[in-house]
Design a protein around this motif. Structure first.
Motif, mmCIF file in Angstrom:
data_model
loop_
_atom_site.group_PDB
_atom_site.id
_atom_site.type_symbol
_atom_site.label_atom_id
_atom_site.label_comp_id
_atom_site.label_asym_id
_atom_site.label_seq_id
_atom_site.Cartn_x
_atom_site.Cartn_y
_atom_site.Cartn_z
ATOM 1 N N HIS A 1 -2.085 13.150 -5.484
ATOM 2 C CA HIS A 1 -1.876 13.172 -4.339
ATOM 3 C C HIS A 1 -0.138 12.992 -3.518
ATOM 4 N N ARG B 1 -9.341 5.796 -2.362
ATOM 5 C CA ARG B 1 -10.435 7.315 -1.353
ATOM 6 C C ARG B 1 -11.452 7.631 -2.258
ATOM 7 N N LEU C 1 0.539 -1.546 0.249
ATOM 8 C CA LEU C 1 0.115 -0.065 0.256
ATOM 9 C C LEU C 1 0.649 1.259 -0.230
ATOM 10 N N GLY C 2 2.491 1.283 0.623
ATOM 11 C CA GLY C 2 2.923 2.160 0.312
ATOM 12 C C GLY C 2 2.692 3.501 0.916
ATOM 13 N N LEU C 3 1.965 3.062 2.702
ATOM 14 C CA LEU C 3 1.839 3.390 3.759
ATOM 15 C C LEU C 3 2.848 2.948 4.571
ATOM 16 N N SER D 1 -0.483 21.133 0.428
ATOM 17 C CA SER D 1 -2.101 19.729 0.906
ATOM 18 C C SER D 1 -3.247 20.082 0.559
ATOM 19 N N SER D 2 -4.244 19.559 0.395
ATOM 20 C CA SER D 2 -4.993 19.878 0.810
ATOM 21 C C SER D 2 -5.588 20.778 1.799
ATOM 22 N N VAL D 3 -5.095 20.342 2.955
ATOM 23 C CA VAL D 3 -4.979 20.673 4.292
ATOM 24 C C VAL D 3 -4.690 22.173 3.572
ATOM 25 N N TYR E 1 -8.185 1.515 1.931
ATOM 26 C CA TYR E 1 -7.739 2.742 2.108
ATOM 27 C C TYR E 1 -9.014 3.549 3.568
ATOM 28 N N ALA F 1 -3.974 9.405 5.153
ATOM 29 C CA ALA F 1 -2.482 9.885 5.819
ATOM 30 C C ALA F 1 -3.113 10.647 7.494
ATOM 31 N N ALA G 1 -0.460 11.900 -1.048
ATOM 32 C CA ALA G 1 -1.224 11.017 0.124
ATOM 33 C C ALA G 1 -1.558 8.930 -0.611
ATOM 34 N N SER G 2 -0.949 8.063 0.073
ATOM 35 C CA SER G 2 -0.725 7.218 -0.777
ATOM 36 C C SER G 2 -2.499 6.466 -0.370
ATOM 37 N N GLY G 3 -3.452 6.414 -1.346
ATOM 38 C CA GLY G 3 -4.084 5.449 -2.069
ATOM 39 C C GLY G 3 -5.967 6.852 -1.611
ATOM 40 N N LEU H 1 -10.064 17.051 0.872
ATOM 41 C CA LEU H 1 -9.993 16.352 -0.212
ATOM 42 C C LEU H 1 -11.643 16.047 -0.641
ATOM 43 N N LYS H 2 -13.013 15.569 0.313
ATOM 44 C CA LYS H 2 -14.094 15.808 -0.344
ATOM 45 C C LYS H 2 -14.213 16.896 -1.121
ATOM 46 N N GLU I 1 -13.512 11.321 6.816
ATOM 47 C CA GLU I 1 -13.983 11.412 4.981
ATOM 48 C C GLU I 1 -12.190 12.480 4.525
ATOM 49 N N GLU J 1 -8.057 11.649 2.948
ATOM 50 C CA GLU J 1 -7.545 10.348 2.884
ATOM 51 C C GLU J 1 -6.970 9.693 4.067
#
Lengths: 464, 348
Positions: free
Chosen positions: B105, B113, A215-217, B78-80, A286, A334, B107-109, B86-87, A330, A332
């Motif tokens: 992005h 998401r 997953l690359g985390l 970053s979005s933050v 994820y 991380a 962030a992985s995933g 992101l939503k 809600e 990502e």
């Protein structure tokens, strides 16, 4: 203890008698119980005769009577994050989940590192009246890991704190940990350690292993937990103090604790319901609902934790109930907050993972969810036998019930249950807290009225 | 295929379809008029939370050659840090009726998401997420390798797999989304994958991957690979003690002039050298190697546009010849019925 004998309040529900008919005591033979004046007055066939005419009768055929569950590890978020949870909502969730006592972790804002804050939380608990709320005191000022908080002041406050923890953050400085372990001996306290070596877990997102590789985390290696536990049990041995290890999550930690107990070291350990059921395979989605600290581990770890809970190496189940507002999940992975709700699913998950697998009987369930945590937290009126003269902190459970987890209907403010959609066994039908039914027919009834004296501060707290 | 999120869940059949369509797209690129009307009236949003001029331009060119309308949304940082989640960003794009979102992005995933959240209906294309995957990079690498392999064989590329090919990937596998995507895709296409790098830069758990791992680059080269793919090294990794110095790294794991000469000595005349770019010349690859006839670096860039055209085309044109295997979601959240039993990840 002093029971609720508030003069003149004849209308208080706790003044009512409750006659429980045919409950299986700790999963054994069925018996009748009479609850009166906060106590179990009678157990056995004579209970019905002893009951007064106005007694409320509860048909408990097919239900198991257990001592009220005691959680050593709850995040109530108040003061500071009342959008996530309050003492009121969290203790409602606890009552529904079958708890009669919960320990509120110290990582509120302000941190519960002074007598003032722990007394505030304690009073909020008394005012809510759904369960006994016992504040946990921070070990270090502001959870900063630099200076000891005033542990003695918290211990002697009206909250009479016995459990101290920087939970969420590890007391990683070995000297500070040693001093904390030594210092709490003065008032029979215990340090509940969040075992996480900070350098080994910088930026950690999930269990380090085959799944994190794909997953690359960033990985949270098992050794970061195990190395701290190994150090701490040796420190506890050296200074002759007692240590409690929060949320043990790896098979290696189990081995170290087993070794320490064999050496006679005074260590107790806790496992969460989610670590007894879920694995890091779920992170492949994820979906941050599976993000928690310590992280979900592998199937081998889950089986080692179950075996350890069954054989007593791990003493207690602690929920690590950690509600978060939806915006913290809600997003990502991380960016998401770590933590899962657990109060309203704990009984069912433990029944599913431990009782239905034959690893524990209901007496064993009572040991890990009530007797042992009450002993560790020094709650003398909780986790008691279901016998005449004992405080009436007990629950009635329907072990044959099946239900599907729906976080949107829960009493907690948190919607972050990792068990969403899962069908689980077991349902809490009634919860008696100090003789007062906080839950009846599986629904919230009324809160217990706080003894007037303990609210005004003129008399000692009822449970000191 | 509704989304292109990773190569791990890409079937061999869909991977080959993507590569075959990319061949057709490459042919369009040779024509005087390089534009197709296939996606006229469709909107493709390039949503980049990380700087990446190369990948963004490649996707932009691909979308434009298919006549799609392109919106570039560069949410730098970053979005933050922008104070927008992101939503919210995703729903803004949804309100603008995006048909496809190409997302890069940190962030992985994050793309997974976005695709699974229900926040948007658009097709999601992963243009690189954290240290997870970069599927279109792997597809363009596979495309480049396949052309090379077919040419040696004297057969047309379309339809060919990479069976029998030996590909060596060298460097910082731990932090590389390019390496991950290539490991899955190249093995799916039949190639044998070898990894070489310092043990600190290979992930714990790599033992479960379908490849052989070498800590010594020369031992790996002795396996006579048909292609050597050098990964970009971020020099700041040195500060986190992944390796002692860039010079030591370069000596042990860099493709230097000596190793370039070694390929000639070993008689590996057809072995190519690949790099996803941007290169650190003199660190993981020497200038002589980067500029040698063996280097496919520029071909990779060129092929990127064809592969991305193929991906957007197949995702947006209502592809009917889908491999049904790919439609079975691995995400358990999509399968509430199965939660009642014992899905993977819940110990019975």
């Amino acid at each position: 203890m002093t029971t609720d004998t508030t003069a003149g309040s004849t209308a208080t529900p706790s003044a009512t008698e409750y006659l429980i008919l045919g409950a299986s005591i700790l999963g054994g033979d069925a018996a009748d119980l009479l609850i009166r004046d906060g106590l179990i007055a009678v157990v056995g066939p004579e209970a019905a005769d002893a009951a007064s005419r106005g007694a409320v009768t509860i048909d408990a055929e097919g239900l198991v009577a257990l001592p009220g569950m005691v959680d050593l590890h709850t995040h109530l978020r108040e003061p500071g994050r009342e959008d996530a949870e309050t003492v009121e909502t969290g203790s409602r969730a606890a009552a529904l989940g079958g708890f009669t006592a919960i320990h509120a972790m110290a990582n509120s804002s302000p941190v519960a590192d002074t007598a003032g804050v722990v007394e505030q939380v304690y009073r909020l608990g008394l005012a809510s009246g759904w369960v006994e709320v016992r504040p946990v005191g921070a070990v270090t000022v502001g959870l900063g890991g630099q200076r000891l908080a005033e542990l003695g002041a918290m211990a002697e406050s009206r909250a009479s704190v016995r459990v101290f923890s920087d939970d969420g953050i590890c007391v990683h400085d070995p000297v500070l940990m040693r001093r904390a372990l030594e210092y709490v001996k003065a008032f029979d306290g215990v340090i509940a350690q969040h075992a996480q070596e900070p350098r080994l877990t910088e930026g950690a997102q999930m269990n380090e292993g085959e799944v994190s590789a794909v997953l690359g985390l960033t990985g949270w290696p098992a050794v970061a937990e195990e190395s701290i536990i190994a150090r701490d049990v040796l420190l506890a041995q050296h200074v002759g103090s007692r240590l409690h290890v929060c949320h043990v999550s790896t098979a290696g930690s189990v081995e170290i604790i087993r070794w320490a107990k064999a050496r006679g070291i005074d260590v107790t350990a806790e496992v969460t319901p989610h670590h007894l059921l879920l694995t890091d395979e779920l992170v492949r989605s994820y979906d941050p609902v599976y993000k928690v600290n310590p992280p979900l581990r592998t199937s081998d770890d889950v089986h080692a934790l179950r075996a350890a809970l069954a054989d007593g190496t791990i003493d207690v189940v602690g929920t690590d109930h950690a509600p978060h507002p939806s915006e913290h999940k809600e997003c990502e992975w991380a960016q998401a907050a770590m933590g899962m709700t657990g109060l309203e699913t704990a009984l069912s998950v433990v029944q599913h993972a431990m009782v239905e697998t034959g690893l524990l009987d209901w007496e064993g369930f009572a040991r890990v969810t009530s007797v042992a945590p009450a002993r560790i937290g020094r709650l003398e009126h909780q986790g008691r036998p279901l016998a005449a003269g004992e405080p009436a902190n007990l629950i009635l459970v329907d072990p044959a019930a099946r239900w599907t987890v729906d976080p949107s209907t829960m009493a907690t403010k948190g919607r972050n249950s990792p068990f969403r959609g899962l069908e689980l066994p077991g349902s809490v039908r009634a919860t008696f807290y100090a003789g007062h039914p906080t839950v009846l027919e599986g629904r919230l009834a009324t809160p217990r009225q706080a003894p007037a004296a303990s609210m005004t501060g003129e008399a000692p707290a009822w449970n000191i | 295929m509704k989304h292109l999120l990773s190569t791990q869940d890409l079937s061999a059949r869909n991977a080959l379809r993507l590569l075959n369509v990319a061949e057709e797209m490459a042919a369009v690129g040779q024509r005087e008029i390089k534009k197709l009307p296939a996606l006229r009236g469709r909107t493709v949003v390039n949503l980049f939370f990380e700087d990446s001029t190369r990948t963004r331009i490649s996707f932009e060119a691909a979308a434009k050659r298919l006549s799609a309308d392109v919106i570039n949304f560069a949410a730098k940082g970053s979005s933050v840090s922008k104070g927008e989640s992101l939503k919210d960003t995703a729903q803004t794009l949804e309100a603008m009726s995006a048909d496809a979102v190409v997302i890069r992005h940190p962030a992985s995933g994050a793309p997974a998401r976005l695709a699974a959240s229900g926040w948007i209906d658009a097709a999601v294309v992963n243009a690189g997420d954290g240290t997870h995957e970069h599927p279109t990079q792997a597809l363009l690498d596979a495309f480049t390798l396949r052309r090379h392999w077919a040419k040696l064989d004297g057969t047309p590329s379309a339809g060919t797999t990479l069976a029998g090919m030996k590909v060596l990937i060298v460097g910082d596998v731990l932090h590389s989304r390019v390496a991950r995507s290539n490991v899955w895709l190249l093995t799916t296409l039949g190639a044998e994958v070898l990894l070489a790098g310092p043990p600190t830069l290979l992930p714990v758990g790599v033992g479960a991957w379908p490849c052989t791992v070498y800590y010594n680059l020369d031992d790996a080269l002795a396996q006579r690979p048909d292609a050597v793919m050098m990964l970009r090294l971020q020099a700041e990794r040195m500060n986190a003690a992944f390796f002692p110095s860039t010079r030591e790294y370069s000596r042990r794991w860099g493709f230097d002039d000596g190793r370039l000469a070694l390929l000639d000595t070993m008689g590996l005349d057809d072995t190519v050298i690949m790099h996803p770019g941007p290169m650190n010349r003199g660190l993981e690859i020497s200038s002589a190697a980067a500029d040698s006839p063996r280097s496919t670096v520029l071909a990779q860039v060129r092929n990127g546009v064809s592969v991305r055209m193929a991906a957007l085309y197949l995702l947006l044109s209502g592809d009917s010849q889908d491999d049904p295997q790919d439609d079975q979601p691995e995400n358990q959240a999509d399968q509430p019925d199965q939660l009642a039993t014992t899905p993977e990840g819940r110990t019975p």
